[in-house]
Every structure is written in structure tokens, then in C-alpha cells.
Design a protein around this motif. Sequence first.
Motif, mmCIF file in Angstrom:
data_model
loop_
_atom_site.group_PDB
_atom_site.id
_atom_site.type_symbol
_atom_site.label_atom_id
_atom_site.label_comp_id
_atom_site.label_asym_id
_atom_site.label_seq_id
_atom_site.Cartn_x
_atom_site.Cartn_y
_atom_site.Cartn_z
ATOM 1 N N LYS A 18 0.814 -1.214 0.000
ATOM 2 C CA LYS A 18 0.000 0.000 0.000
ATOM 3 C C LYS A 18 0.851 1.271 0.000
ATOM 4 C CE LYS A 18 -3.939 2.178 2.320
ATOM 5 N NZ LYS A 18 -3.547 3.544 2.154
ATOM 6 N N ASN A 19 1.816 1.354 0.911
ATOM 7 C CA ASN A 19 2.657 2.547 1.030
ATOM 8 C C ASN A 19 4.120 2.160 0.853
ATOM 9 O OD1 ASN A 19 0.720 4.651 1.667
ATOM 10 N ND2 ASN A 19 0.393 3.533 3.567
ATOM 11 N N ARG A 76 7.575 8.611 -3.144
ATOM 12 C CA ARG A 76 6.472 7.983 -2.402
ATOM 13 C C ARG A 76 5.457 7.432 -3.380
ATOM 14 N NH1 ARG A 76 1.407 9.375 0.003
ATOM 15 N NH2 ARG A 76 1.446 11.485 -0.844
ATOM 16 N N SER A 78 1.707 5.152 -3.394
ATOM 17 C CA SER A 78 0.578 4.724 -2.577
ATOM 18 C C SER A 78 -0.422 4.003 -3.462
ATOM 19 C CB SER A 78 -0.075 5.938 -1.914
ATOM 20 O OG SER A 78 -1.159 5.527 -1.112
ATOM 21 N N SER A 79 -0.840 2.835 -3.008
ATOM 22 C CA SER A 79 -1.806 2.017 -3.761
ATOM 23 C C SER A 79 -1.381 1.821 -5.210
ATOM 24 C CB SER A 79 -3.199 2.636 -3.674
ATOM 25 O OG SER A 79 -3.608 2.718 -2.330
ATOM 26 N N LYS A 83 3.153 9.140 -6.161
ATOM 27 C CA LYS A 83 2.511 10.314 -5.559
ATOM 28 C C LYS A 83 3.394 11.549 -5.646
ATOM 29 C CE LYS A 83 -1.294 8.377 -4.422
ATOM 30 N NZ LYS A 83 -2.517 8.724 -5.089
ATOM 31 N N GLU A 100 3.810 11.869 5.355
ATOM 32 C CA GLU A 100 2.758 11.847 4.342
ATOM 33 C C GLU A 100 2.292 10.412 4.085
ATOM 34 O OE1 GLU A 100 3.868 13.661 0.636
ATOM 35 O OE2 GLU A 100 4.608 15.452 1.649
ATOM 36 N N ALA A 101 3.250 9.500 3.978
ATOM 37 C CA ALA A 101 2.918 8.096 3.693
ATOM 38 C C ALA A 101 2.194 7.456 4.855
ATOM 39 C CB ALA A 101 4.185 7.311 3.367
ATOM 40 N N SER A 102 2.615 7.772 6.078
ATOM 41 C CA SER A 102 1.996 7.130 7.246
ATOM 42 C C SER A 102 0.602 7.660 7.533
ATOM 43 C CB SER A 102 2.885 7.271 8.477
ATOM 44 O OG SER A 102 2.998 8.627 8.852
ATOM 45 N N SER A 103 0.302 8.867 7.066
ATOM 46 C CA SER A 103 -1.036 9.408 7.292
ATOM 47 C C SER A 103 -1.976 9.115 6.121
ATOM 48 C CB SER A 103 -0.954 10.912 7.545
ATOM 49 O OG SER A 103 -0.383 11.580 6.444
ATOM 50 N N ASN A 104 -1.500 8.329 5.182
ATOM 51 C CA ASN A 104 -2.303 7.991 4.004
ATOM 52 C C ASN A 104 -3.131 6.745 4.276
ATOM 53 O OD1 ASN A 104 -3.367 7.417 1.531
ATOM 54 N ND2 ASN A 104 -1.399 7.358 0.471
#
Length: 104
Positions: A18-19, A76, A78-79, A83, A100-104
Amino acid sequence: MLVELEKDNLQEIVAEHKNVIVQYSATWCGNCRIMKPKFKKESAANEDITFVLADAEKFPESRKLAQVDNLPTFARFSSGEFKNQVQTNKYDVLKELVHEASSN
């Protein structure tokens, strides 16, 4: 999790997790060597993100995924999608990307 690319298969890793945050570097790059232990430290502190070390010279297809033209570059995903990226040798900028990645 920390993965060091051994073949040009970053696309597969990005699709499976995912991240993902990638450090693009090269053996001749001094700033890359300075940032590598900091990158590893972030990987140990953020188990929900897959961290990947990619040699930008050995793996051109992986490099194309983030349009890398300077080193070190941190990208980075994501999915399965690119990004953003930062070209930096500053730890605070890397930490912002991880946040940013951890809050996604």
C-alpha cells in the motif's frame, strides 16, 4: 520493512504494498551514503510502510517510475501509484515524506 532491490522490479513491489518509499541512490553519491542510515532508521520506526533502496544506475526501469534526475531522490508511492518525490540530503525533508505516507 526494508528491501534492497536486487533486480529491476520496483513496479512489482509498488503494486504489492500500500505505502512505499524509495531511496534512489548510486555508489558514487556521497549524499546518498549520508542519507542511507537515516532512511534505514525511518524504516525501523515505520513498520506500516515498505522502504526500498534502489540503485538508480543499475535499475533504469525502476528509476523511470519516479522520473529521477538527481540523487538522492526519495519517492512515495501509494496504492500502486506514484505520488511525489523529493531530491534532498536533509533528514527533515525525508521525515516529512514518511509522515505523508503514514497518514495515508
